[in-house]
Motif scaffolding. Structure first.
Motif, PDB file in Angstrom:
ATOM      1  N   ALA A  36       0.832  -1.204   0.000  1.00  0.00           N
ATOM      2  CA  ALA A  36       0.000   0.000   0.000  1.00  0.00           C
ATOM      3  C   ALA A  36       0.865   1.251   0.000  1.00  0.00           C
ATOM      4  CB  ALA A  36      -0.929  -0.001   1.205  1.00  0.00           C
ATOM      5  N   GLU A  37       1.949   1.266   0.788  1.00  0.00           N
ATOM      6  CA  GLU A  37       2.829   2.436   0.827  1.00  0.00           C
ATOM      7  C   GLU A  37       3.575   2.592  -0.484  1.00  0.00           C
ATOM      8  OE1 GLU A  37       5.382   2.588   4.185  1.00  0.00           O
ATOM      9  OE2 GLU A  37       3.758   2.170   5.595  1.00  0.00           O
ATOM     10  N   THR A  38       4.004   1.487  -1.065  1.00  0.00           N
ATOM     11  CA  THR A  38       4.721   1.551  -2.335  1.00  0.00           C
ATOM     12  C   THR A  38       3.817   2.107  -3.417  1.00  0.00           C
ATOM     13  OG1 THR A  38       6.022  -0.357  -1.670  1.00  0.00           O
ATOM     14  CG2 THR A  38       6.053   0.220  -3.998  1.00  0.00           C
ATOM     15  N   ALA A  39       2.594   1.635  -3.468  1.00  0.00           N
ATOM     16  CA  ALA A  39       1.658   2.109  -4.482  1.00  0.00           C
ATOM     17  C   ALA A  39       1.375   3.592  -4.293  1.00  0.00           C
ATOM     18  CB  ALA A  39       0.369   1.310  -4.426  1.00  0.00           C
ATOM     19  N   LYS A  40       1.232   4.029  -3.034  1.00  0.00           N
ATOM     20  CA  LYS A  40       0.945   5.436  -2.765  1.00  0.00           C
ATOM     21  C   LYS A  40       2.132   6.303  -3.172  1.00  0.00           C
ATOM     22  CE  LYS A  40      -1.653   6.983   0.611  1.00  0.00           C
ATOM     23  NZ  LYS A  40      -2.152   7.341   1.932  1.00  0.00           N
ATOM     24  N   ALA A  41       3.340   5.851  -2.888  1.00  0.00           N
ATOM     25  CA  ALA A  41       4.526   6.637  -3.218  1.00  0.00           C
ATOM     26  C   ALA A  41       4.720   6.724  -4.722  1.00  0.00           C
ATOM     27  CB  ALA A  41       5.753   6.033  -2.557  1.00  0.00           C
ATOM     28  N   VAL A  42       4.403   5.670  -5.440  1.00  0.00           N
ATOM     29  CA  VAL A  42       4.597   5.647  -6.888  1.00  0.00           C
ATOM     30  C   VAL A  42       3.489   6.410  -7.593  1.00  0.00           C
ATOM     31  CG1 VAL A  42       4.709   4.108  -8.890  1.00  0.00           C
ATOM     32  CG2 VAL A  42       5.861   3.485  -6.782  1.00  0.00           C
ATOM     33  N   ALA A  43       2.299   6.438  -7.015  1.00  0.00           N
ATOM     34  CA  ALA A  43       1.133   6.995  -7.687  1.00  0.00           C
ATOM     35  C   ALA A  43       0.958   8.493  -7.464  1.00  0.00           C
ATOM     36  CB  ALA A  43      -0.107   6.238  -7.231  1.00  0.00           C
ATOM     37  N   LEU A  44       2.020   9.241  -7.305  1.00  0.00           N
ATOM     38  CA  LEU A  44       1.892  10.689  -7.150  1.00  0.00           C
ATOM     39  C   LEU A  44       1.487  11.309  -8.483  1.00  0.00           C
ATOM     40  CD1 LEU A  44       4.942  11.825  -4.979  1.00  0.00           C
ATOM     41  CD2 LEU A  44       2.569  11.651  -4.303  1.00  0.00           C
ATOM     42  N   THR A  45       0.432  12.085  -8.437  1.00  0.00           N
ATOM     43  CA  THR A  45       0.022  12.817  -9.631  1.00  0.00           C
ATOM     44  C   THR A  45       0.998  13.971  -9.837  1.00  0.00           C
ATOM     45  OG1 THR A  45      -1.390  14.309  -8.381  1.00  0.00           O
ATOM     46  CG2 THR A  45      -2.406  12.245  -9.164  1.00  0.00           C
ATOM     47  N   PRO A  46       0.983  14.585 -10.999  1.00  0.00           N
ATOM     48  CA  PRO A  46       1.884  15.737 -11.204  1.00  0.00           C
ATOM     49  C   PRO A  46       1.662  16.852 -10.177  1.00  0.00           C
ATOM     50  CG  PRO A  46       1.030  14.983 -13.299  1.00  0.00           C
ATOM     51  CD  PRO A  46       0.306  14.203 -12.234  1.00  0.00           C
ATOM     52  N   GLU A  47       0.401  17.063  -9.781  1.00  0.00           N
ATOM     53  CA  GLU A  47       0.117  18.104  -8.793  1.00  0.00           C
ATOM     54  C   GLU A  47       0.717  17.738  -7.434  1.00  0.00           C
ATOM     55  OE1 GLU A  47      -2.361  16.619 -10.642  1.00  0.00           O
ATOM     56  OE2 GLU A  47      -2.626  18.242 -12.096  1.00  0.00           O
ATOM     57  N   LEU A  48       0.567  16.456  -7.040  1.00  0.00           N
ATOM     58  CA  LEU A  48       1.136  16.022  -5.761  1.00  0.00           C
ATOM     59  C   LEU A  48       2.661  16.016  -5.818  1.00  0.00           C
ATOM     60  CD1 LEU A  48      -1.272  13.127  -4.732  1.00  0.00           C
ATOM     61  CD2 LEU A  48      -1.235  15.483  -3.899  1.00  0.00           C
ATOM     62  N   ALA A  49       3.227  15.670  -6.958  1.00  0.00           N
ATOM     63  CA  ALA A  49       4.686  15.698  -7.117  1.00  0.00           C
ATOM     64  C   ALA A  49       5.204  17.128  -6.978  1.00  0.00           C
ATOM     65  CB  ALA A  49       5.087  15.103  -8.458  1.00  0.00           C
ATOM     66  N   GLU A  50       4.447  18.083  -7.498  1.00  0.00           N
ATOM     67  CA  GLU A  50       4.833  19.489  -7.347  1.00  0.00           C
ATOM     68  C   GLU A  50       4.782  19.899  -5.879  1.00  0.00           C
ATOM     69  OE1 GLU A  50       6.067  23.325  -8.071  1.00  0.00           O
ATOM     70  OE2 GLU A  50       6.170  21.577  -9.364  1.00  0.00           O
ATOM     71  N   GLY A  51       3.767  19.442  -5.153  1.00  0.00           N
ATOM     72  CA  GLY A  51       3.674  19.719  -3.720  1.00  0.00           C
ATOM     73  C   GLY A  51       4.832  19.102  -2.956  1.00  0.00           C
ATOM     74  N   GLN A  52       5.195  17.887  -3.339  1.00  0.00           N
ATOM     75  CA  GLN A  52       6.339  17.218  -2.696  1.00  0.00           C
ATOM     76  C   GLN A  52       7.620  17.998  -2.968  1.00  0.00           C
ATOM     77  OE1 GLN A  52       7.472  13.425  -4.351  1.00  0.00           O
ATOM     78  NE2 GLN A  52       8.287  12.728  -2.388  1.00  0.00           N
ATOM     79  N   ASN A  53       7.772  18.458  -4.186  1.00  0.00           N
ATOM     80  CA  ASN A  53       8.949  19.236  -4.565  1.00  0.00           C
ATOM     81  C   ASN A  53       9.005  20.545  -3.767  1.00  0.00           C
ATOM     82  OD1 ASN A  53      11.262  19.936  -6.044  1.00  0.00           O
ATOM     83  ND2 ASN A  53      10.041  21.042  -7.533  1.00  0.00           N
ATOM     84  N   LEU A  54       7.888  21.230  -3.672  1.00  0.00           N
ATOM     85  CA  LEU A  54       7.847  22.478  -2.891  1.00  0.00           C
ATOM     86  C   LEU A  54       8.157  22.203  -1.423  1.00  0.00           C
ATOM     87  CD1 LEU A  54       4.695  24.141  -4.463  1.00  0.00           C
ATOM     88  CD2 LEU A  54       7.013  25.072  -4.511  1.00  0.00           C
ATOM     89  N   TYR A  55       7.574  21.138  -0.885  1.00  0.00           N
ATOM     90  CA  TYR A  55       7.817  20.772   0.513  1.00  0.00           C
ATOM     91  C   TYR A  55       9.301  20.503   0.733  1.00  0.00           C
ATOM     92  CZ  TYR A  55       7.616  17.999   4.824  1.00  0.00           C
ATOM     93  OH  TYR A  55       7.832  17.503   6.078  1.00  0.00           O
ATOM     94  N   SER A  56       9.890  19.711  -0.147  1.00  0.00           N
ATOM     95  CA  SER A  56      11.303  19.351   0.002  1.00  0.00           C
ATOM     96  C   SER A  56      12.212  20.565  -0.129  1.00  0.00           C
ATOM     97  CB  SER A  56      11.700  18.321  -1.052  1.00  0.00           C
ATOM     98  OG  SER A  56      10.967  17.141  -0.883  1.00  0.00           O
ATOM     99  N   ASN A  57      11.967  21.388  -1.123  1.00  0.00           N
ATOM    100  CA  ASN A  57      12.870  22.505  -1.392  1.00  0.00           C
ATOM    101  C   ASN A  57      12.699  23.681  -0.443  1.00  0.00           C
ATOM    102  OD1 ASN A  57      14.157  21.219  -3.544  1.00  0.00           O
ATOM    103  ND2 ASN A  57      12.586  21.893  -4.986  1.00  0.00           N
ATOM    104  N   ASN A  58      11.480  23.978  -0.020  1.00  0.00           N
ATOM    105  CA  ASN A  58      11.264  25.145   0.827  1.00  0.00           C
ATOM    106  C   ASN A  58      11.439  24.841   2.307  1.00  0.00           C
ATOM    107  OD1 ASN A  58      10.440  27.423  -0.985  1.00  0.00           O
ATOM    108  ND2 ASN A  58       9.046  25.839  -1.688  1.00  0.00           N
ATOM    109  N   CYS A  59      10.937  23.717   2.741  1.00  0.00           N
ATOM    110  CA  CYS A  59      10.971  23.417   4.176  1.00  0.00           C
ATOM    111  C   CYS A  59      12.367  22.991   4.645  1.00  0.00           C
ATOM    112  CB  CYS A  59       9.938  22.345   4.513  1.00  0.00           C
ATOM    113  SG  CYS A  59       8.248  22.852   4.072  1.00  0.00           S
ATOM    114  N   ALA A  60      13.098  22.300   3.784  1.00  0.00           N
ATOM    115  CA  ALA A  60      14.427  21.807   4.162  1.00  0.00           C
ATOM    116  C   ALA A  60      15.466  22.924   4.232  1.00  0.00           C
ATOM    117  CB  ALA A  60      14.881  20.731   3.186  1.00  0.00           C
TER     118      ALA A  60
END
Length: 105
Positions: A36-60
């Motif tokens: 379930a975790e693998t599927a969730k991690a792989v199934a990021l939509t482009p919008e969610l991938a952009e959110g992940q990118n913003l989270y990683s780059n701004n918060c870190a």
């Protein structure tokens, strides 16, 4: 004779010490993630991938990144509002990060 033996012993010791390499310890491989975790991690939509990118780059930039599962959704809301102001993020960027965090809960 004694000096030849000492020289031979020194040369042998030198060759043996140069020829042996200390190998780095082999890192243990982490256990496989549940499906379930693998599927969730792989199934990021482009919008969610952009959110992940913003989270990683701004918060870190200021602190370590927290696993989204560390807090509940109710706990994330004030954290994201407070940190969004500090990071000077606009509403669209905050919505992207919030959607990413909520998708990982």
């Amino acid at each position: 004779m004694k000096s030849k033996f000492l020289i031979l012993a020194a040369v042998t010791l030198l060759l043996v010490s140069c020829g042996t390499q200390k190998s780095a310890p082999v890192a243990a491989t982490p256990p496989p993630a549940p499906a379930a975790e693998t599927a969730k991690a792989v199934a990021l939509t482009p919008e969610l991938a952009e959110g992940q990118n913003l989270y990683s780059n701004n918060c870190a930039k200021c602190h370590k990144l927290y696993d989204p599962k560390k807090f509940k959704q109710e706990e994330w809301t004030p954290i994201l509002v407070r940190m969004g102001k500090k990071a000077h993020l606009d509403e669209t960027q905050m919505a992207s990060i919030t959607n990413y965090i909520n998708s990982q809960l």
